[in-house]
Scaffold this active site. Structure first.
Site, PDB file in Angstrom:
ATOM      1  N   HIS A 598       0.843  -1.210   0.000  1.00 11.62           N
ATOM      2  CA  HIS A 598       0.000   0.000   0.000  1.00 11.62           C
ATOM      3  C   HIS A 598       0.876   1.257   0.000  1.00 11.62           C
ATOM      4  O   HIS A 598       1.482   1.604   1.000  1.00 11.62           O
ATOM      5  CB  HIS A 598      -0.902  -0.008   1.242  1.00 11.62           C
ATOM      6  CG  HIS A 598      -2.189   0.738   1.066  1.00 11.62           C
ATOM      7  ND1 HIS A 598      -2.270   1.932   0.400  1.00 11.62           N
ATOM      8  CD2 HIS A 598      -3.464   0.459   1.469  1.00 11.62           C
ATOM      9  CE1 HIS A 598      -3.527   2.358   0.405  1.00 11.62           C
ATOM     10  NE2 HIS A 598      -4.271   1.476   1.048  1.00 11.62           N
ATOM     11  N   HIS A 601      -3.137   6.694  -0.236  1.00 13.82           N
ATOM     12  CA  HIS A 601      -4.123   7.160   0.752  1.00 13.82           C
ATOM     13  C   HIS A 601      -3.515   7.776   1.996  1.00 13.82           C
ATOM     14  O   HIS A 601      -4.142   7.797   3.056  1.00 13.82           O
ATOM     15  CB  HIS A 601      -5.069   6.013   1.138  1.00 13.82           C
ATOM     16  CG  HIS A 601      -5.854   5.479  -0.008  1.00 13.82           C
ATOM     17  ND1 HIS A 601      -6.614   4.340   0.059  1.00 13.82           N
ATOM     18  CD2 HIS A 601      -5.993   5.941  -1.287  1.00 13.82           C
ATOM     19  CE1 HIS A 601      -7.184   4.107  -1.112  1.00 13.82           C
ATOM     20  NE2 HIS A 601      -6.814   5.071  -1.938  1.00 13.82           N
ATOM     21  N   TYR A 603      -1.072   6.873   3.913  1.00  7.14           N
ATOM     22  CA  TYR A 603      -0.464   6.032   4.941  1.00  7.14           C
ATOM     23  C   TYR A 603       1.059   6.192   4.904  1.00  7.14           C
ATOM     24  O   TYR A 603       1.572   7.072   4.201  1.00  7.14           O
ATOM     25  CB  TYR A 603      -0.913   4.584   4.757  1.00  7.14           C
ATOM     26  CG  TYR A 603      -2.415   4.414   4.954  1.00  7.14           C
ATOM     27  CD1 TYR A 603      -3.032   4.784   6.148  1.00  7.14           C
ATOM     28  CD2 TYR A 603      -3.225   3.915   3.930  1.00  7.14           C
ATOM     29  CE1 TYR A 603      -4.403   4.650   6.325  1.00  7.14           C
ATOM     30  CE2 TYR A 603      -4.596   3.779   4.103  1.00  7.14           C
ATOM     31  CZ  TYR A 603      -5.180   4.154   5.301  1.00  7.14           C
ATOM     32  OH  TYR A 603      -6.537   4.033   5.475  1.00  7.14           O
ATOM     33  N   ARG A 651      -0.528  -0.378  -4.684  1.00  2.72           N
ATOM     34  CA  ARG A 651      -1.619   0.605  -4.794  1.00  2.72           C
ATOM     35  C   ARG A 651      -1.030   1.999  -4.623  1.00  2.72           C
ATOM     36  O   ARG A 651      -0.275   2.254  -3.678  1.00  2.72           O
ATOM     37  CB  ARG A 651      -2.702   0.354  -3.743  1.00  2.72           C
ATOM     38  CG  ARG A 651      -3.737   1.472  -3.670  1.00  2.72           C
ATOM     39  CD  ARG A 651      -4.982   1.094  -2.876  1.00  2.72           C
ATOM     40  NE  ARG A 651      -5.926   0.367  -3.726  1.00  2.72           N
ATOM     41  CZ  ARG A 651      -7.211   0.167  -3.390  1.00  2.72           C
ATOM     42  NH1 ARG A 651      -7.687   0.611  -2.242  1.00  2.72           N
ATOM     43  NH2 ARG A 651      -8.011  -0.498  -4.200  1.00  2.72           N
TER      44      ARG A 651
END
Length: 785
Positions: A598, A601, A603, A651
């Protein structure tokens, strides 16, 4: 009521007609700056759907307009020496001068006062009006005089275009794509009047033009050709020479035919006091999705309806008008934005096969889908589906599950031809390294906030298991954290304790043992977005008690009241790299088929990528290359620990939806670097990097980023974001905008989404053995190749 319409184009004239019909006692004056007959452009276009609204609003003008129409059903796409045609589109055109003559005549019949050559420069002529209509176009005086109230935003697009006329007839709406030494030139051409004269017998003028011929190019191509220095005559000579074959001896005709950039106008408010904007004064939509004239005339109908609903309160009626009409216009503007961006980036599609190129063009606005085109032109779509299926079989092998492939099987399907029948794109196979998916549908990663001490439980088994039984080719775990302190919330799953392996393996074994689906693990670290409440208790809100320290690329909190993260040290980085390596090894032990890291977003890893959240002054901040350094170090550890035969996804947030943040250009460069680092597919999301983002939501609103990454970075992609119907999925895949489609909320609503999509597509999937009694009620369908 006394009404003054500033602007005597179609918007102002048509509104005057409607209001005079509504109440003949209205005193209506139309003030137009130009002389009679002066107008820019050549033809205007109406869809069949628009005509129904115009007929209901004013049958008399509708009859006069349609009597002058030149109509067509086909779209022809000329690309790489081929002409690809699609039928069933239903459009009509007429000369703009003819339309104005019809509307002006209708106004005079009804008693509307028309004044030409009037340049409104002050409020004096408007003071006595009960209602002022700003129908004065792109450079609206009404909007400019109260700019703070109307809050206009004008986005000058980079491509250049010129509006020309020609005596050449076009039996279809026609697109040409021609390259020369300067670059690629696009043509949008359509006929709007029946043939009237032999072009060789006359020196053609605007009155002899029967077709519009719009030429478009990138700014770089336009400048390279010297068109930035060309006058009208030089432009005409250049275009006639470039498109000599297409024009077939016909001449181009000028009418203030200057090169322009298209301005997208968005007014923050359409009303102020007793004044209201309609048409181009309030909003514009790129010419590639049709005429702005029809948009303006529908505005006039909507405004008439609002005034009818509030006959005694003008300001209340204007509020109703904007509230009702704005969502429709913004939806169309989103479609226009997607369309104009397609033409701005056409160069990226030049290696595409002609059939896919044409399908991509036809569906570029995201409003026309695979299913729409099946209704309009089944033969064309049979060709598209067959081409896509053959390509999938050649690249990934024949289908395994749900599709019985019989070599040489005959087809009874109309238009299939060549003894073949093809499944819809979503049911074609796809492979990454040695992983093979039976179809292109992905259950997107969705945090459930229901774990205990990081362990998934029965909820997660049912959540993921039911969607695997539901037919998806790939199901993704939620973001699973690589450490206890890396969790978003106390309810997040993890892959850092020994017991997590067994808990996850139980789910993986169910998916593998009872379904044809594959299962992927998404690994992440919350970074500054950690130590928060469960989402339904307050999204991204910090824990009131029991929280833990958070860290990020830079000490910037999510909210002002959120904990300030510590800036990561090199020791912190080494520890996190080790946590990702360990989590990867545990993911392998649990039996997952694919791993996704990931990077999106906001993070931890995303906080390094975005300049909004990374203000470091060491080797991990500054340029994009430096900001990617730590995320790539993490990725290197994952790739090293993950078997060579199994694929890795990442992502990303393609854009941050905030000034100064990541852009689509950045996303392409990130994807290129990820491909070099051994990533197999990019899961292209967007935003959620900062709380002050301003996303532009809409249908498939993130898919254009996937499209760009796939073509410009030359890597497989997953599209995600407001993809809800099988029509959307088939369209995205067939157009080449993504290789896989991730659906989240659609799978929450319907765990068996893929099964229902297959059935609706005429290609039902076989049921698992415990449900096999249902097979007797399910028609079988075979695909031959």
């Amino acid at each position: 009521m006394k009404i003054v319409c500033v602007g005597g184009g179609p918007a102002g004239l048509y509104f005057a007609i409607l209001m005079k019909r509504e109440d003949p006692s209205h005193e209506i004056t139309v003030l137009e700056r130009n002389r009679p007959g002066d107008t820019y452009g050549f033809g205007v276009v109406f869809s069949d759907a628009t005509l129904e609204e115009l007929e209901e609003a004013d049958p008399e003008s509708h009859e006069a307009i349609t009597d002058e129409f030149y109509s067509w059903d086909d779209i022809d796409v000329h690309y790489r020496g081929e002409c690809l045609s699609s039928t069933g589109h239903g459009f009509s055109g007429l000369a703009r001068t003819t339309l104005l003559d019809i509307l002006e005549a209708r106004c005079r019949t009804l008693g509307v006062e028309l004044e030409h050559g009037v340049e409104v420069a002050s409020d004096e002529s408007l003071e006595a009006a009960d209602l002022v209509i700003g129908a004065d176009g792109l450079n609206s005086w009404v909007r400019a005089r109260n700019e703070p109230a109307f809050q206009p935003e004008i986005d000058e697009r980079p491509n250049r275009f010129v509006w020309l006329g020609t005596t050449k007839p076009f039996p279809a709406f026609t697109f040409y794509f021609r390259e020369n030494e300067h670059g690629l030139w696009r043509v949008h051409a359509y006929q709007y009047r029946r043939e009237t004269a032999d072009p060789g017998a006359i020196e053609p003028t605007r009155e002899h033009a029967i077709s519009t011929f719009i030429v478009e190019a990138t700014d770089a191509t336009w400048r390279a050709a010297g068109m930035d220095r060309a006058d009208e005559a030089e432009t005409a000579r250049f275009v006639e020479a470039l498109f000599r074959e297409e024009l077939d001896g016909h001449r181009l005709i000028l009418n203030r035919s200057l090169w322009r950039s298209f301005p997208t106008v968005r007014a923050g408010s359409w009303r102020h006091g007793n004044a209201v904007l309609i048409g181009d004064a309030a909003h514009t939509a790129h010419f590639s999705i049709g005429s702005g004239t029809r948009l303006a005339m529908i505005d006039a109908i909507a405004l008439r309806d609002a005034l009818r609903s509030e006959p005694n309160d003008v300001e209340a009626a204007l509020r109703v008008y904007e509230a009702r009409r704005r969502p429709e216009v913004e939806s169309l503007q989103r479609a226009a934005q997607a369309s104009l961006e397609w033409f701005e980036g056409t160069e990226r599609f030049l290696e595409t096969e002609p059939l896919q190129f044409a399908f991509n063009l036809l569906t570029r606005s995201l409003r026309i889908t695979h299913s729409n085109l099946q209704v309009r032109d089944r033969a064309f779509m049979d060709r598209v589906d067959r081409w896509f299926f053959d390509r999938a079989v050649a690249d990934h092998g024949p289908p395994e599950v749900g599709v019985s492939v019989t070599p040489g099987a005959a087809s009874d399907t109309p238009g299939a031809g060549a003894g073949r029948v093809a499944p819809p794109p979503l049911l074609t196979p796809f492979s990454l390294r040695e992983l093979r998916l039976s179809n292109r549908v992905v259950v997107s990663a969705m945090c459930q906030y229901s774990a205990t001490d990081g362990s998934p439980d029965d909820w997660h088994l049912v959540h993921l298991g039911s969607r695997a039984v539901g037919g998806a080719g790939l199901v993704m775990s939620e973001m699973t954290d690589v450490s206890e302190e890396g969790r978003i919330s106390l309810g997040c799953t993890g892959m850092y304790a020994p017991e997590h392996v067994g808990a996850w393996k139980r789910i993986v074994d169910f998916v593998h043992g009872h379904t044809s689906a594959k299962i992927g693990m998404q690994l992440g670290h919350a970074g500054r977005k950690g130590s928060t409440r469960l989402s339904w208790e307050g999204d991204n809100e910090p824990l009131a008690s029991g929280g833990w320290p958070v860290m990020a690329a830079s000490p910037i909190p999510w909210f002002e009241h959120s904990p300030i993260p510590r800036e990561m040290t090199r020791d912190d980085m080494q520890a996190v790299i080790g946590q990702y390596r360990r989590a990867t090894e545990m993911t392998l032990e649990a039996g997952f088929d694919l791993i996704e890291v990931h990077f999106a977003h906001g993070y931890l890893l995303a906080s390094f990528l975005s300049p909004l959240t990374n203000v470091r002054e060491d080797e991990y901040g500054g340029s994009l290359e430096a900001r990617m350094r730590f995320p790539l170090e993490v990725l290197g550890a994952v790739r090293e620990a993950w078997p060579e035969e199994r694929p890795i996804s990442v992502r990303i947030s393609a854009v941050d939806w905030a000034p100064g943040g990541m852009s689509a250009d950045d996303a392409v460069e990130v994807a290129r670097r990820l491909r070099t680092a051994g990533v197999d597919i990019i899961d292209v999301s967007a935003g959620q990097t900062v709380p002050f983002q301003r996303p532009v939501y809409g249908r498939q609103y993130q898919t254009p980023f996937s499209d760009r990454v796939r073509h410009e970075a030359d890597i497989a992609t997953m599209a995600v974001g407001n993809i809800s119907s099988f029509m959307d999925v088939n369209t995205i895949l067939a157009a080449g905008r993504a290789d896989l489609c991730c659906l989240a909320r659609a799978h929450l609503w319907e765990p068996y989404w893929t099964r229902h999509a297959a059935y609706a597509s005429g290609a039902p999937l076989p049921w698992p053995d415990p449900y096999s009694s249902l097979d007797r009620y399910t028609p079988r369908f075979e695909w031959g190749y």
